[in-house]
Design an enzyme around this catalytic site. Structure first.
Site, PDB file in Angstrom:
ATOM      1  N   GLU A   1      -3.798  84.387  48.548  1.00 34.88           N
ATOM      2  CA  GLU A   1      -3.006  84.594  47.170  1.00 34.88           C
ATOM      3  C   GLU A   1      -3.160  85.767  46.556  1.00 34.88           C
ATOM      4  OE1 GLU A   1      -1.901  81.314  44.794  1.00 34.88           O
ATOM      5  OE2 GLU A   1      -3.998  80.992  44.276  1.00 34.88           O
ATOM      6  N   SER A   2      -4.678  86.244  46.613  1.00 30.46           N
ATOM      7  CA  SER A   2      -5.063  87.170  45.676  1.00 30.46           C
ATOM      8  C   SER A   2      -4.640  88.650  46.265  1.00 30.46           C
ATOM      9  CB  SER A   2      -6.654  87.046  45.823  1.00 30.46           C
ATOM     10  OG  SER A   2      -7.148  87.299  47.048  1.00 30.46           O
TER      11      SER A   2
END
Lengths: 302, 267, 302, 267
Positions: free
Chosen positions: B64-65
């Site tokens: 998700e980064s």
């Protein structure tokens, strides 16, 4: 070019909506500490992922309202000051406005783009809709019987972000995990930028595609080495995982937490004092070995 | 809320493996044939790493980064590990990752955890008790709502399997199943099948055509009765229910020697 | 890894909605020429700035409909094939769907993001609203009596883009003017990527923030050196301004234009033949002197 | 549609400067005190470059290609000149440039050209004749609609000043003035003042409180009557109307020797 003290003093006021951003990486801890030091009150803290810095600011009494998507200390523990301020058996009093990651990011996007709202592909059926009246629906004007959720534009009073480098005009270059910094800087009325180093104009101008935020968006540029500690700055220092692991024990005990804030924030007097207290060799173990990008050729007409 | 982890692993007979190892191995097996997996750090990382080294060399983990195609030289300790960025194939901006990759429908399998799950795979990661005066404040959605709403399917790993985690009714529905989403907002289009697979300490649930989570296999030493007792809804058991094949020696060797020799996640 | 011929043959069919993108920079001319060579028909050509490549494709009879925001040959002349196909005294027959720059870009953004529409801050009072029924209004659910224009998601059948480099998996790195390539690649059902060079995985992985499009979005990777000529590839070759200036005279005369297409597209047989025809030393005068980016340090745990 | 450029420059008396030079110099003067200018290549480039070298060293040109803070070693020939990218301070992505910079309200002055302009500064860059069967197809909006709708104010440079370019009614309203925008869609918010300044070969128009373009100055050798004759609407002349101060020697020297020695735009 501002000192950290001067930047926070000039641009952050009691009652402001302040976005401190940085997604696991480049969290502006030094700026959060300076806000605590200056005893700013009544802030609405906007942050996708309120973590230790939020716990500290809440414990120090700076924050009235938290706008967020995920609050926690990764997998290594809880944020007890935040929890005490929320849970029914705690002292309570912290107001919450809750989103998911993209919901809050999309608020920054809409705020940056000057549009009233941004459609998102989620929220149908979530109980967040019941507790957050900002999550609304709009009918698509293109298909019969199709609706989409939307979130409203957000324009914080102040954005505070940390980056690896900038020139003295505030042209910001950052790499590694980028987070919502570009969006929040454009969305906010004022932007405070902290960087690991101010570099010569030529460095920035040798790679203009790396500049994520142009200087005209930045109101204060602050050189603040190690200012993201205990989080990290890709290529400059790694994350201080020991500190993250130690936080639960500090945060769980309100007295110990206040003592920590007194000792590490107020008594250090500023970021320089904080670094001095960490000790001269502190960052040795966190400093990565160099791993450089291959250059690209922009070419020159000369 | 006592854990039954001990019950599942304690029996002296067979388990020469931990619950973590079992969950990683079983998750890996269900990943066969999948290409892009959206997952955080922890057991899903182990499952994807194991898949890469065994059945699915082309499988790819999306963080998700924004990091895609990570090649960390050692197992990352956190999602914020600098080694995930160095040497990755791409680091996307957040609007691209959440907007284009996730909402754009490029994720085959999203991995989620939860404090509570219901019969149709809706998840609670927000609060225990009422939202405005909770007994326990949990982290919240993070990207979970988007992962649920936009992945082709979702796998859930539940370390603790009991009636407070497998519940008839969630205290708070953070991430709704597509069924719940369509019921609440019939005009908002949904994508994907929601939770198709739940891997718990006791067994595996898979969703049927109606989206109901049904018991598909029980782990060694666990009984169907035990699963029923620890689940807050009347469990539908598939006719084909089997005993989960235990981790093979090769699977365990890869996990222990190659993937997580420092026991970062293999507790 | 595909040949250009194979990539176009496999992924572009008669009647497709094809987006050829590149904003003044990295225009996929070689791909457009190959579409002409393969005599593809009935295309809806989507391009923010239809320029010479559009004039050629329209003249060759590939295009039924043009979706666009600005059509012209910079300040050096007109696109006469396009104009003949539009103007009342020409042969006509080209259908138009007309936007402004951000309107069409926002359609790509919405298409990429899986949302039904994107709000934009423009179009009120423009006559474009009268001739393009896709420009619609939505009421803001947040303020009384506030409306915004919106554009619908666009998901072309095929995106065709050109970039400086990629690895064999299709992880694309590009620099200089970026255009809408990232958006259109994510928005399209299929993506054909042409690059100046395929590089080792290590080059790409030394600078992951430079990768704008991940390989999983790309269906065909084609190595096609000088494939953006007469436009340019930053750092590789400059724009062939002489060609741009010469185009009006070619385009103005329908017979001369057909002869040009015959000579430079059909008879060259492929991009290799086109380069051979240009001549061995052709790109010498267009090759810039090197001007490299300063590296950044990603750091390594090893 | 004969141009009156000749008329304005031909008189043998004073003009030791070309129309291009005059337009660049006058545009530059109106830029005083402005910071960020959104402009294409051509006369606006000269005006901004002249401002940088004289009254406004901090003025910055933003290009629709995303380039900001360009430092080209020589005057760029086109917006697609590689020298604009090399050594620039930033090259923004297109969604950031159009979404965040332009729509976000960061532009002080947008420069636009047009085939036709009306009394309140609405512009036509689309067609002469009807849209679906035009006599002349023009390039279209490009970014003009967004520049008009989102800049704090807009300057228009019109080389040709006659009744076919300064018209009572546009053949097609591509980029509406804020007044026209509010009349058409009263609920859609507008930003900025629209066209505040028109610099033509004959003189300068500035907008009054109602947004009407009024004659503010006439260039050397031009009469108010001439402007009235060449303008398609009844021209309101400001009481303060003056003769445009001609380019100074220093302004001409900077333009000719420093900025455009190769006469790329100074024709």
């Amino acid at each position: 070019m501002f000192s950290l003290q001067n930047a926070i003093g000039t641009f952050v006021s009691d009652g402001d909506v302040v976005a401190l951003e940085g997604f696991t990486h480049l969290i502006p801890f030094a700026a959060g500490h300076e806000i605590i030091r200056q005893r700013v009150k009544g802030l609405t803290l906007v942050r996708m992922t309120p973590d230790i810095i939020a716990d500290q600011m809440v414990a120090a009494g700076c924050v009235d309202t938290m706008v967020f998507a995920f609050t926690g200390n990764s997998s290594v523990g809880s944020l007890y000051a935040v929890r005490r301020a929320i849970e029914s058996n705690g002292t309570g009093g912290l107001k919450l406005e809750e989103y998911s990651h993209y919901g809050l990011l999309a608020r920054y996007q809409a705020g940056a783009a000057g549009i009233p709202f941004m459609p998102v592909r989620s929220y149908a059926g979530s109980d967040l809709v019941g507790i957050n009246p900002q999550l609304r629906k709009v009918a698509s004007p293109y298909e019969e019987d199709v609706e989409t959720y939307v979130v409203p534009a957000l324009n914080p009073d102040v954005a505070i972000i940390h980056a690896q480098r900038a020139d003295r005009h505030g042209n910001v270059q950052s790499w590694g995990i980028l987070g919502p910094q570009q969006e929040v800087a454009f969305a906010s009325k004022r932007t405070i930028l902290l960087v690991e180093e101010i570099v010569d104009d030529d460095i920035i101008r040798s790679d203009p595609n790396r500049t994520l935020i142009p200087g005209f968006v930045v109101d204060a540029v602050v050189e603040c080495k190690y200012g993201a500690h205990p989080s990290f700055a890709q290529g400059y220092y790694d994350r201080d995982n020991d500190f993250y692991r130690s936080w639960s024990a500090i945060s769980k005990d309100p007295q110990r937490l206040q003592a920590w804030i007194q000792e590490w924030i107020h008594e250090t007097g500023g970021h320089e004092g904080y670094l001095t207290k960490l000790g001269e060799d502190f960052f040795h173990r966190l400093t990565p070995t160099p791993h450089l990008s291959s250059p690209v050729n922009y070419g020159s007409v000369l | 809320m006592t854990s039954v982890i001990e019950k599942a692993t304690a029996p002296a007979s067979s388990p020469a493996y931990t619950v973590s190892e079992l969950l990683a191995v079983v998750s890996c097996r269900y990943l066969q044939g999948k290409r892009r997996v959206f997952a955080g750090i922890g057991l899903p990382t182990l499952a994807v790493a194991l898949a890469q080294k065994s059945t699915s060399p082309d499988i790819e983990q999306v963080y998700e980064s924004g990091v895609c195609g990570a090649h960390p030289p050692k197992l990352p300790e956190t999602i914020a590990d600098a080694s995930l960025a160095t040497g990755a194939e791409t680091i996307l901006t957040m609007p691209v990752l959440f907007g284009y990759v996730l909402q754009g429908g490029w994720i085959d399998v999203g991995f989620l955890g939860a404090a509570q799950i219901d019969r149709f795979g809706s998840l609670n990661t927000s609060v225990i008790g009422p939202w405005d005066a909770p007994t326990v404040r949990l982290p919240g959605s993070g990207g979970a709502i988007e992962v649920m709403a936009n992945s082709q399917e979702v796998f859930v790993v539940m370390r603790r399997h009991n009636t407070t985690s497998f519940v008839r009714e969630l205290d708070f529905c953070t991430s709704p199943s597509p069924i719940a989403a369509r019921r609440a907002d019939p005009k908002v289009p949904t994508r994907g099948a929601g939770v198709t697979t739940v891997i718990s300490e006791l067994g595996v649930f898979t969703s049927d055509a109606e989206g109901e989570l049904c018991l598909a296999s029980i782990h060694e030493g666990v009984t169907v009765e035990q699963v029923r007792e620890q689940t807050g809804w009347p469990v539908k058991v598939l006719d084909s229910v089997t005993v989960t094949p235990p981790p093979t020696e090769e699977e365990l060797r890869l996990l222990r020697d190659d993937i997580d020799p420092g026991r970062v996640y293999l507790r």
